[in-house]
Scaffold this motif. Structure first.
Motif, PDB file in Angstrom:
ATOM      1  N   LEU A   1       0.829  -1.211   0.000  1.00  0.00           N
ATOM      2  CA  LEU A   1       0.000   0.000   0.000  1.00  0.00           C
ATOM      3  C   LEU A   1       0.860   1.257   0.000  1.00  0.00           C
ATOM      4  O   LEU A   1       0.508   2.255  -0.645  1.00  0.00           O
ATOM      5  N   LEU A   2       1.988   1.215   0.717  1.00  0.00           N
ATOM      6  CA  LEU A   2       2.915   2.358   0.681  1.00  0.00           C
ATOM      7  C   LEU A   2       3.423   2.584  -0.740  1.00  0.00           C
ATOM      8  O   LEU A   2       3.490   3.730  -1.223  1.00  0.00           O
ATOM      9  N   PHE A   3       3.790   1.501  -1.413  1.00  0.00           N
ATOM     10  CA  PHE A   3       4.253   1.604  -2.795  1.00  0.00           C
ATOM     11  C   PHE A   3       3.172   2.183  -3.704  1.00  0.00           C
ATOM     12  O   PHE A   3       3.449   3.048  -4.549  1.00  0.00           O
ATOM     13  N   LEU A   4       1.936   1.751  -3.520  1.00  0.00           N
ATOM     14  CA  LEU A   4       0.846   2.215  -4.377  1.00  0.00           C
ATOM     15  C   LEU A   4       0.539   3.697  -4.157  1.00  0.00           C
ATOM     16  O   LEU A   4       0.372   4.443  -5.126  1.00  0.00           O
ATOM     17  N   VAL A   5       0.467   4.130  -2.896  1.00  0.00           N
ATOM     18  CA  VAL A   5       0.154   5.544  -2.648  1.00  0.00           C
ATOM     19  C   VAL A   5       1.308   6.439  -3.109  1.00  0.00           C
ATOM     20  O   VAL A   5       1.082   7.547  -3.618  1.00  0.00           O
ATOM     21  N   LEU A   6       2.540   5.963  -2.947  1.00  0.00           N
ATOM     22  CA  LEU A   6       3.685   6.747  -3.427  1.00  0.00           C
ATOM     23  C   LEU A   6       3.691   6.823  -4.953  1.00  0.00           C
ATOM     24  O   LEU A   6       3.986   7.875  -5.529  1.00  0.00           O
TER      25      LEU A   6
END
Length: 210
Positions: free
Chosen positions: A117-122
């Motif tokens: 999720l961190l990768f996706l929001v970034l």
């Protein structure tokens, strides 16, 4: 580029998938005519909500692993176990299958989900254009596996019930179990608040920002 709902002046219902034109909304209101859900071109405040939930999950993941997840009192002696300690104890006693299940459900899945999720929001915030289909599949997989993190909590509940029925010892859930359950629930909400359509929005933006 393939047409999107926005490009044809319409909104897709996130509940039932019905495509509703903006002209219909102007005449009949912002409710889906099929299921009655509120229509949004994009989930309101998706990025800020997802960021807030992810930060909370990261903070809670520390006590979930530091504090005991289980406390057992038997014959006047109390023993406690953290998630990692429980995995090590299970492996040392030869219960490799159970140890692997607990490790995947309680360690690998939560960490994977938070990082994904961190990768996706970034990627959305930095307006990456690379591999949007792969990122969408990553989101779907992340949303699917998130619920299986609760296996560890279910195992604790069953163990407590069985031990109390047999009156062998006193078993209680520790503060780590509460923190871990909170991490699982929060990451599930984080996946729900993230709007995967934001991944594709940059596809319709030219290099000059229009």
């Amino acid at each position: 580029m393939s047409p999107t709902a926005r490009s044809i002046d319409a909104v897709a219902c996130t509940t039932c998938g019905l495509l509703v034109s903006n002209r219909y909304q102007a005449q009949h209101g912002h409710l889906c005519p099929r299921c009655g859900a509120v229509l949004h071109s994009r989930k309101p405040d998706s990025m800020s909500r997802t960021w807030g939930l992810l930060i909370a999950a990261i903070i809670l993941y520390v006590p979930a692993n530091v504090y005991p997840i289980l406390s057992v009192i038997s014959f006047g002696r109390e023993t406690t176990s953290t998630i990692i300690g429980g995995v090590i104890d299970l492996a040392a006693s030869g219960q490799w299958v159970v140890a692997a299940i607990v490790f995947v459900a309680s360690v690998f899945v939560p960490v994977f989900k938070i990082l994904a999720l961190l990768f996706l929001v970034l990627s959305v915030q930095l307006k990456w254009r690379a591999r949007p289909r792969a990122r969408t599949l990553l989101y779907r997989f992340t949303e699917f596996i998130g619920r299986w993190s609760m296996i560890d909590i279910f195992m604790i509940s069953i163990l407590i019930a069985l031990v109390k029925l047999q009156a062998l010892a006193t078993v209680t859930a520790g503060p780590g179990a509460i923190a871990f359950a909170a991490v699982v629930i929060i990451t599930m909400f984080a996946a729900m608040t993230f709007d995967p359509r934001l991944i594709w929005d940059v596809e319709g933006v030219s290099d000059d920002g229009r």
